[in-house]
Every structure is written in C-alpha cells, then in structure tokens.
Scaffold this motif. Sequence first.
Motif, PDB file in Angstrom:
ATOM      1  N   GLY A   1      62.868   7.068  42.700  1.00 42.41           N
ATOM      2  CA  GLY A   1      63.178   6.676  44.073  1.00 42.41           C
ATOM      3  C   GLY A   1      64.637   6.315  44.266  1.00 42.41           C
ATOM      4  N   GLN A   2      65.354   6.125  43.181  1.00 44.48           N
ATOM      5  CA  GLN A   2      66.787   5.807  43.245  1.00 44.48           C
ATOM      6  C   GLN A   2      67.600   7.014  42.767  1.00 44.48           C
ATOM      7  OE1 GLN A   2      67.679   2.843  44.595  1.00 44.48           O
ATOM      8  NE2 GLN A   2      65.485   2.499  44.822  1.00 44.48           N
ATOM      9  N   ALA A   3      67.728   7.136  41.458  1.00 47.08           N
ATOM     10  CA  ALA A   3      68.478   8.252  40.877  1.00 47.08           C
ATOM     11  C   ALA A   3      67.608   9.494  40.736  1.00 47.08           C
ATOM     12  CB  ALA A   3      69.040   7.855  39.515  1.00 47.08           C
ATOM     13  N   VAL A   4      66.285   9.283  40.718  1.00 48.88           N
ATOM     14  CA  VAL A   4      65.357  10.386  40.532  1.00 48.88           C
ATOM     15  C   VAL A   4      64.390  10.403  41.701  1.00 48.88           C
ATOM     16  CG1 VAL A   4      63.520  11.314  39.082  1.00 48.88           C
ATOM     17  CG2 VAL A   4      65.487  10.217  38.023  1.00 48.88           C
ATOM     18  N   ARG A   5      64.248  11.565  42.303  1.00 48.01           N
ATOM     19  CA  ARG A   5      63.254  11.732  43.371  1.00 48.01           C
ATOM     20  C   ARG A   5      62.371  12.899  42.999  1.00 48.01           C
ATOM     21  NH1 ARG A   5      65.744  13.442  48.256  1.00 48.01           N
ATOM     22  NH2 ARG A   5      67.441  14.133  46.962  1.00 48.01           N
ATOM     23  N   TYR A   6      61.076  12.696  43.103  1.00 46.20           N
ATOM     24  CA  TYR A   6      60.129  13.763  42.823  1.00 46.20           C
ATOM     25  C   TYR A   6      59.731  14.419  44.136  1.00 46.20           C
ATOM     26  CZ  TYR A   6      59.811  11.595  38.245  1.00 46.20           C
ATOM     27  OH  TYR A   6      60.108  11.093  37.016  1.00 46.20           O
ATOM     28  N   ILE A   7      59.717  15.731  44.124  1.00 43.71           N
ATOM     29  CA  ILE A   7      59.324  16.482  45.310  1.00 43.71           C
ATOM     30  C   ILE A   7      58.262  17.493  44.928  1.00 43.71           C
ATOM     31  CG2 ILE A   7      61.588  16.205  46.405  1.00 43.71           C
ATOM     32  CD1 ILE A   7      62.147  19.150  45.625  1.00 43.71           C
ATOM     33  N   ASP A   8      57.507  17.962  45.903  1.00 39.81           N
ATOM     34  CA  ASP A   8      56.564  19.033  45.660  1.00 39.81           C
ATOM     35  C   ASP A   8      57.339  20.311  45.367  1.00 39.81           C
ATOM     36  OD1 ASP A   8      54.275  17.519  46.091  1.00 39.81           O
ATOM     37  OD2 ASP A   8      54.327  17.885  48.253  1.00 39.81           O
ATOM     38  N   VAL A   9      56.803  21.100  44.489  1.00 40.31           N
ATOM     39  CA  VAL A   9      57.442  22.373  44.150  1.00 40.31           C
ATOM     40  C   VAL A   9      57.281  23.308  45.343  1.00 40.31           C
ATOM     41  CG1 VAL A   9      57.412  24.357  42.610  1.00 40.31           C
ATOM     42  CG2 VAL A   9      56.950  22.063  41.720  1.00 40.31           C
ATOM     43  N   PRO A  10      58.401  23.773  45.914  1.00 40.25           N
ATOM     44  CA  PRO A  10      58.275  24.704  47.038  1.00 40.25           C
ATOM     45  C   PRO A  10      57.768  26.056  46.560  1.00 40.25           C
ATOM     46  CG  PRO A  10      60.576  24.427  46.433  1.00 40.25           C
ATOM     47  CD  PRO A  10      59.780  23.477  45.582  1.00 40.25           C
ATOM     48  N   LEU A  11      56.825  26.595  47.273  1.00 38.99           N
ATOM     49  CA  LEU A  11      56.318  27.921  46.948  1.00 38.99           C
ATOM     50  C   LEU A  11      57.194  28.971  47.611  1.00 38.99           C
ATOM     51  CD1 LEU A  11      52.506  27.281  47.423  1.00 38.99           C
ATOM     52  CD2 LEU A  11      53.797  27.364  45.294  1.00 38.99           C
ATOM     53  N   PRO A  12      57.554  30.010  46.886  1.00 39.43           N
ATOM     54  CA  PRO A  12      58.392  31.038  47.495  1.00 39.43           C
ATOM     55  C   PRO A  12      57.633  31.780  48.588  1.00 39.43           C
ATOM     56  CG  PRO A  12      57.632  31.749  45.350  1.00 39.43           C
ATOM     57  CD  PRO A  12      57.185  30.321  45.520  1.00 39.43           C
ATOM     58  N   ALA A  13      58.356  32.133  49.605  1.00 45.93           N
ATOM     59  CA  ALA A  13      57.750  32.924  50.685  1.00 45.93           C
ATOM     60  C   ALA A  13      57.498  34.318  50.146  1.00 45.93           C
ATOM     61  CB  ALA A  13      58.680  32.969  51.889  1.00 45.93           C
ATOM     62  N   ARG A  14      56.278  34.771  50.258  1.00 49.69           N
ATOM     63  CA  ARG A  14      55.927  36.096  49.763  1.00 49.69           C
ATOM     64  C   ARG A  14      55.450  36.955  50.909  1.00 49.69           C
ATOM     65  NH1 ARG A  14      52.600  36.515  44.469  1.00 49.69           N
ATOM     66  NH2 ARG A  14      53.512  38.545  44.704  1.00 49.69           N
ATOM     67  N   LYS A  15      55.947  38.159  50.914  1.00 49.11           N
ATOM     68  CA  LYS A  15      55.447  39.115  51.879  1.00 49.11           C
ATOM     69  C   LYS A  15      54.092  39.604  51.395  1.00 49.11           C
ATOM     70  CE  LYS A  15      59.605  41.305  51.858  1.00 49.11           C
ATOM     71  NZ  LYS A  15      60.431  42.470  52.046  1.00 49.11           N
ATOM     72  N   PRO A  16      53.179  39.887  52.279  1.00 46.96           N
ATOM     73  CA  PRO A  16      51.858  40.344  51.845  1.00 46.96           C
ATOM     74  C   PRO A  16      51.903  41.592  50.977  1.00 46.96           C
ATOM     75  CG  PRO A  16      51.891  39.922  54.205  1.00 46.96           C
ATOM     76  CD  PRO A  16      53.291  39.760  53.702  1.00 46.96           C
ATOM     77  N   GLU A  17      52.893  42.455  51.177  1.00 46.27           N
ATOM     78  CA  GLU A  17      52.936  43.697  50.413  1.00 46.27           C
ATOM     79  C   GLU A  17      53.669  43.542  49.084  1.00 46.27           C
ATOM     80  OE1 GLU A  17      56.625  43.605  52.941  1.00 46.27           O
ATOM     81  OE2 GLU A  17      54.550  43.224  53.314  1.00 46.27           O
ATOM     82  N   ALA A  18      54.174  42.345  48.798  1.00 45.86           N
ATOM     83  CA  ALA A  18      54.910  42.133  47.556  1.00 45.86           C
ATOM     84  C   ALA A  18      53.962  42.120  46.369  1.00 45.86           C
ATOM     85  CB  ALA A  18      55.682  40.817  47.635  1.00 45.86           C
ATOM     86  N   GLY A  19      54.479  42.452  45.207  1.00 46.91           N
ATOM     87  CA  GLY A  19      53.684  42.404  43.993  1.00 46.91           C
ATOM     88  C   GLY A  19      53.752  43.707  43.231  1.00 46.91           C
ATOM     89  N   LEU A  20      52.946  43.775  42.187  1.00 46.45           N
ATOM     90  CA  LEU A  20      52.967  44.955  41.320  1.00 46.45           C
ATOM     91  C   LEU A  20      52.512  46.233  42.017  1.00 46.45           C
ATOM     92  CD1 LEU A  20      51.816  43.367  37.956  1.00 46.45           C
ATOM     93  CD2 LEU A  20      54.122  43.890  38.725  1.00 46.45           C
ATOM     94  N   PRO A  21      51.488  46.194  42.876  1.00 43.97           N
ATOM     95  CA  PRO A  21      51.146  47.438  43.587  1.00 43.97           C
ATOM     96  C   PRO A  21      52.306  47.969  44.435  1.00 43.97           C
ATOM     97  CG  PRO A  21      49.333  45.894  43.742  1.00 43.97           C
ATOM     98  CD  PRO A  21      50.493  45.147  43.148  1.00 43.97           C
ATOM     99  N   GLN A  22      53.041  47.066  45.064  1.00 40.28           N
ATOM    100  CA  GLN A  22      54.189  47.490  45.873  1.00 40.28           C
ATOM    101  C   GLN A  22      55.296  48.036  44.982  1.00 40.28           C
ATOM    102  OE1 GLN A  22      54.347  47.658  49.239  1.00 40.28           O
ATOM    103  NE2 GLN A  22      56.281  48.747  48.955  1.00 40.28           N
ATOM    104  N   LEU A  23      55.500  47.420  43.817  1.00 42.01           N
ATOM    105  CA  LEU A  23      56.496  47.938  42.874  1.00 42.01           C
ATOM    106  C   LEU A  23      56.132  49.346  42.436  1.00 42.01           C
ATOM    107  CD1 LEU A  23      58.931  47.720  41.009  1.00 42.01           C
ATOM    108  CD2 LEU A  23      57.451  46.561  39.354  1.00 42.01           C
ATOM    109  N   ALA A  24      54.864  49.577  42.146  1.00 39.34           N
ATOM    110  CA  ALA A  24      54.419  50.912  41.751  1.00 39.34           C
ATOM    111  C   ALA A  24      54.690  51.929  42.854  1.00 39.34           C
ATOM    112  CB  ALA A  24      52.930  50.886  41.399  1.00 39.34           C
ATOM    113  N   LYS A  25      54.419  51.544  44.091  1.00 40.46           N
ATOM    114  CA  LYS A  25      54.673  52.441  45.230  1.00 40.46           C
ATOM    115  C   LYS A  25      56.163  52.715  45.371  1.00 40.46           C
ATOM    116  CE  LYS A  25      53.754  52.941  50.188  1.00 40.46           C
ATOM    117  NZ  LYS A  25      54.988  53.654  50.390  1.00 40.46           N
ATOM    118  N   ASP A  26      56.973  51.660  45.238  1.00 42.68           N
ATOM    119  CA  ASP A  26      58.424  51.828  45.353  1.00 42.68           C
ATOM    120  C   ASP A  26      58.976  52.710  44.235  1.00 42.68           C
ATOM    121  OD1 ASP A  26      58.408  50.268  47.617  1.00 42.68           O
ATOM    122  OD2 ASP A  26      59.178  48.458  46.629  1.00 42.68           O
ATOM    123  N   LEU A  27      58.402  52.620  43.033  1.00 39.69           N
ATOM    124  CA  LEU A  27      58.814  53.504  41.947  1.00 39.69           C
ATOM    125  C   LEU A  27      58.494  54.954  42.294  1.00 39.69           C
ATOM    126  CD1 LEU A  27      57.696  51.401  38.854  1.00 39.69           C
ATOM    127  CD2 LEU A  27      60.041  52.069  39.396  1.00 39.69           C
TER     128      LEU A  27
END
Length: 75
Positions: free
Chosen positions: A15-41
Amino acid sequence: HALGHAMNARLGNVGQAVRYIDVPLPARKPEAGLPQLAKDLDDGKVDTLLVIGANPAFTAPGDVPLAEKLARELN
C-alpha cells in the motif's frame, strides 16, 4: 515471489511502496489464435513469425494442421 510478498508485508510496504493490482487481461479479437494463424499462413499474410517459450505446432488443436503449415513455410 512468496518470500518477497512476505517481506514487503512484514516491512509495511504493501500500500506504500508496493501496490498489488489485478492482472489485466489482454484484449483479444475473437478471430485471434492458432486457427487464425493457420489461415494467415495459407493466405500468405505472415512475413515473420517469432515464437518465444512455446510450441504452437505441438499445442494446436487437432483440427489445425499448424505443424505442416509451419514446415511448409520453412522450406
């Protein structure tokens, strides 16, 4: 990490020198991921692919033949 947390708590740093926060989740597009990588390849949209600390060819779902697509790109 646990020792660091315990030391900071004992020293009163939380609370002074150290503050803990929730880990922010990255914004992901619905089409992101390995299937999209395969399509892009397939579509020739991937110029450079950098993978650190993972093996997408091993972790890809069975219906995504990523290993074959990556091997084709390397040849």
